[in-house]
Enzyme design. Structure first.
Site, PDB file in Angstrom:
ATOM      1  CG  HIS A 176      18.124  45.951  54.916  1.00  0.00           C
ATOM      2  ND1 HIS A 176      19.287  45.988  55.622  1.00  0.00           N
ATOM      3  CD2 HIS A 176      17.512  44.790  55.221  1.00  0.00           C
ATOM      4  CE1 HIS A 176      19.365  44.893  56.354  1.00  0.00           C
ATOM      5  NE2 HIS A 176      18.308  44.151  56.136  1.00  0.00           N
ATOM      6  NE  ARG A 234      14.863  41.619  55.375  1.00  0.00           N
ATOM      7  CZ  ARG A 234      15.061  40.890  54.264  1.00  0.00           C
ATOM      8  NH1 ARG A 234      14.090  40.716  53.409  1.00  0.00           N
ATOM      9  NH2 ARG A 234      16.230  40.330  54.034  1.00  0.00           N
ATOM     10  NE  ARG A 252      14.503  40.227  60.563  1.00  0.00           N
ATOM     11  CZ  ARG A 252      15.332  40.549  59.570  1.00  0.00           C
ATOM     12  NH1 ARG A 252      16.289  39.715  59.232  1.00  0.00           N
ATOM     13  NH2 ARG A 252      15.189  41.673  58.922  1.00  0.00           N
ATOM     14  CD  GLU A 285      20.945  37.923  61.038  1.00  0.00           C
ATOM     15  OE1 GLU A 285      20.916  38.306  59.867  1.00  0.00           O
ATOM     16  OE2 GLU A 285      20.137  38.318  61.900  1.00  0.00           O
ATOM     17  CG  ASN A 303      21.033  39.000  52.843  1.00  0.00           C
ATOM     18  OD1 ASN A 303      21.337  38.229  51.958  1.00  0.00           O
ATOM     19  ND2 ASN A 303      19.802  39.428  53.032  1.00  0.00           N
ATOM     20  CG  ASP A 304      23.300  40.898  58.571  1.00  0.00           C
ATOM     21  OD1 ASP A 304      23.994  41.869  58.224  1.00  0.00           O
ATOM     22  OD2 ASP A 304      22.103  41.006  58.884  1.00  0.00           O
ATOM     23  NE  ARG A 333      23.007  43.460  54.298  1.00  0.00           N
ATOM     24  CZ  ARG A 333      21.981  42.876  54.903  1.00  0.00           C
ATOM     25  NH1 ARG A 333      22.156  42.240  56.062  1.00  0.00           N
ATOM     26  NH2 ARG A 333      20.794  42.879  54.373  1.00  0.00           N
ATOM     27  CB  CYS A 366      15.390  33.808  55.320  1.00  0.00           C
ATOM     28  SG  CYS A 366      16.323  34.418  56.711  1.00  0.00           S
TER      29      CYS A 366
HETATM   30  C1  PEP Z   1      20.118  38.261  56.322  1.00  0.00           C
HETATM   31  O1  PEP Z   1      20.934  38.895  56.989  1.00  0.00           O
HETATM   32  O2  PEP Z   1      20.431  37.397  55.485  1.00  0.00           O
HETATM   33  C2  PEP Z   1      18.677  38.510  56.474  1.00  0.00           C
HETATM   34  C3  PEP Z   1      17.782  37.733  55.906  1.00  0.00           C
HETATM   35  O3  PEP Z   1      18.302  39.593  57.184  1.00  0.00           O
HETATM   36  P1  PEP Z   1      18.468  41.099  56.671  1.00  0.00           P
HETATM   37  O4  PEP Z   1      18.811  41.052  55.214  1.00  0.00           O
HETATM   38  O5  PEP Z   1      17.179  41.770  56.923  1.00  0.00           O
HETATM   39  O6  PEP Z   1      19.582  41.603  57.508  1.00  0.00           O
HETATM   40 MG    MG Z   2      20.336  40.041  58.724  1.00  0.00          MG
END
Ligand code: PEP
Ligand code: MG
Length: 585
Positions: free
Chosen positions: A192, A299, A335, A434, A457-458, A468, A505
């Site tokens: 993040h 977010r 979200r 995710e 991302n997750d 990550r 996203c």
């Molecule tokens: C993700 O996990 O791809 C996502 C958009 O949420 P975050 O990056 O805030 O975990």
């Molecule tokens: Mg996420």
């Protein structure tokens, strides 16, 4: 001689400025004398920090009530008793008053004094109290420091932030006006912190392990967010080279930026909707509203992280209302709170976990802590009266969770109908995809939601079992893994069959190498850090759907992530250089 350190390129761009080291751990305790006038403020700070620490101990006690024995529970009672011990508090206040020192120094002095007394006692039980005292002291110190960190002022000088990590809460507390680069000892490209740096448009490097041991505050450095290099005390030639490179890059960015208002369609006319990801209302000021289809990911947790306590329903309502007002008739996808993992809330100290990203985070907290969830849903619903809001649920792992959330939204709506409070009766509810398990039960979720949004991302983190946020395994974290392509294909097909929209996203939505693959896989809605929007649009406008599908077919035959990345990188670079030569765009 200059010193070159290598890290992970986390946000693009070049920064040249002195480095300023920040302490994110508790070793550094600000200690200073204060004036007569400041005594009252310091005493008040101390009292507030004690209250915050007792709140978090109470919370822990409540949380653990069912899982630990009554005997262990007494530890928390003992800590609370210490925190509320009038003599201890009076002693600390006396130090502030008499020695004219700040709250941190008073706390440190008094705790150390009491600790020695306890440790010298014969009774083993009493000696154990010294550990309690230390822990309590640390918690009060953490509250005090959370606030102390908020006062960095750069004095009009550009600087590069360096610390163990860049906490999301830091974004609201550092001097943003002069912040021109971020370098951290930990982290990676998909944390993040990196996402935040990209959304702030600030070049960043992560995993530069020696940055805090080898470079002193005030040292001039060059940070290259493209190649992942940090150069301390650069030679004149190096500085000149990077200054030139920086201006060339700015010129390219300026040219690509001009693409942003052109229609968002592929070369053969297929519409592609480009949305923005934002971390708060502050980001909205940096986005040209007519440039985006809407906000694909708001977010909400970032606004929680920048505060010192939970925002009230009215405060949340005001924030959501502002975003909706900004968007006009466009959609804003809120979200719900996604804390936990690498997004802790300073004032909501959750029990320590061995695997926090597999632990109590996202929707799991919201469902276990209904007050939080109800307040947030009510605030979003109230704000929805003014425009087009959607609710997006993070970290969905089971159908039951979605069903429960649907019930909560319906219950709150029914209440609002009874009390005549305005809101959007047809507010859409969506689930983030995710967690890999949810891909396999997506069919069952579809009737319960209006849309889905893929958090790659997750998803990559859980699919590949690669944290990550861990630089040791950062080389293994890659969205180009063939498994991800197959999973994305499955998600796209399931959503299409159910007649639901599926957007992306995660960070790959803003990775212009990935754009042809996403389009070829059937995704038409991409939500990204706004800075990447022009380059994604450039690729989308230049390529045909047929070519995108061909690339997906070619990629599907490959077994290595690096082959797939090379395939799409070559394609994007060709489009890019033709554009720079004035042959497309
Ligand atoms: C993700 O996990 O791809 C996502 C958009 O949420 P975050 O990056 O805030 O975990
Ligand atoms: Mg996420």
């Amino acid at each position: 001689m200059s010193l070159k350190l290598k890290g992970i390129a986390a946000a693009p761009g070049i920064a040249i400025a002195p480095l300023v080291r920040f302490h994110s751990d508790m070793d550094y305790i600000p200690s200073r004398t204060v004036s007569d006038e400041e005594v009252a403020t310091e005493s008040e700070r101390l009292a507030e920090a004690i209250t915050a620490a007792s709140r978090s101990i109470l919370f822990l006690r409540h949380e653990l009530a069912e899982s630990i024995a009554a005997r262990e529970m007494k530890i928390y009672d003992a800590q609370l008793a210490l925190l509320h011990d009038e003599t201890l508090k009076a002693d600390m206040l006396a130090v502030i008053e008499q020695d004219k020192v700040n709250a941190e120094r008073a706390l440190q002095q008094v705790i150390a004094r009491y600790e020695t007394v306890f440790e010298d006692m014969e009774d083993i039980l009493m000696r154990e109290r010294a550990a309690d005292l230390r822990d309590v002291g640390r918690q009060v110190m953490a509250s005090l420091m959370a606030r102390e960190r908020s006062v960095y002022i750069a004095d009009g000088q550009d600087y590069i932030f360096a610390a163990e990590e860049f906490l999301p809460s830091d974004a609201g507390v550092v001097d943003r006006e002069h912040l021109c680069g971020i370098v951290t000892a930990r982290g990676g490209k998909y944390t993040h912190a990196a996402i935040l740096a990209r959304s702030l448009g600030i070049p960043a490097l992560a995993a530069v392990e020696a940055v805090l041991t080898k470079i002193e505050s005030g040292t001039p450095v060059i940070l290259d967010g493209e190649s992942g290099v940090l150069i301390a005390n650069p030679e004149d030639e190096e500085r000149e080279l990077y200054e030139n490179r920086k201006s060339e890059q700015e010129e390219t960015d300026r040219r690509v930026f001009e693409v942003r208002f052109l229609p968002s369609k592929t070369a053969d006319g297929v519409e592609v909707s480009l949305y923005a990801n934002v971390e708060g209302t502050r980001d909205l000021n940096q986005i040209e509203q007519n440039l985006v289809t809407g906000i694909g990911l708001f977010r909400t947790e970032f606004a929680f992280m920048e505060r010192r306590q939970f925002p009230s329903e009215d405060e949340q309502f005001e924030m959501y209302r502002q975003a909706i007002e900004w968007a006009g008739d466009k959609v804003v996808t809120f979200r719900t709170l996604d804390i936990g993992g690498d997004k802790p809330l300073g004032y909501f100290r959750t029990p320590e976990e061995r695997n926090p990203v597999l632990g109590w985070r996202g929707l799991r907290i919201s469902l276990d802590w209904p007050d939080l969830f109800y307040t947030q849903i009510r605030a979003i619903l109230r704000a929805s009266a003014g425009g087009h809001a959607r609710i997006l649920l993070p970290m969905v792992t089971s159908v039951a969770e979605v069903r429960r959330c649907r019930e909560v939204v319906d219950e709150i709506r029914a209440d609002m109908v009874r009390s005549g409070e305005e809101h959007d009766e047809n507010i859409e509810l969506g689930a983030m995809i995710e967690v890999p398990a949810i891909v396999h039960v997506m069919d069952d979720i579809m009737p319960l939601v209006d849309f889905v949004s893929v958090g790659t991302n997750d998803l990559v983190q859980y699919l590949l079992a690669v944290d990550r946020d861990n630089p040791r395994v950062a080389n293994l974290y890659t969205p180009y893994h063939p498994a991800l392509l197959r999973v994305l294909d499955q998600i796209s097909r399931t959503a299409t069959a159910a007649g639901r929209s599926a957007s992306i996203c995660g960070e790959i939505a803003g990775d212009h190498y990935f754009t042809p693959l996403l389009l070829g896989l059937g995704f038409r809605e991409l939500s990204m850090t706004p800075v990447f929007l022009p380059r994604v649009k450039l690729i989308a406008r230049t390529i045909t759907m047929q070519r995108c599908e061909e690339l997906v077919t070619e990629a599907a035959k490959m077994t290595e992530a690096k082959e797939i990345r090379q395939l799409v990188k070559d394609e994007a670079n060709q489009i890019w250089s033709e554009f720079l030569r004035g042959e497309n765009g």
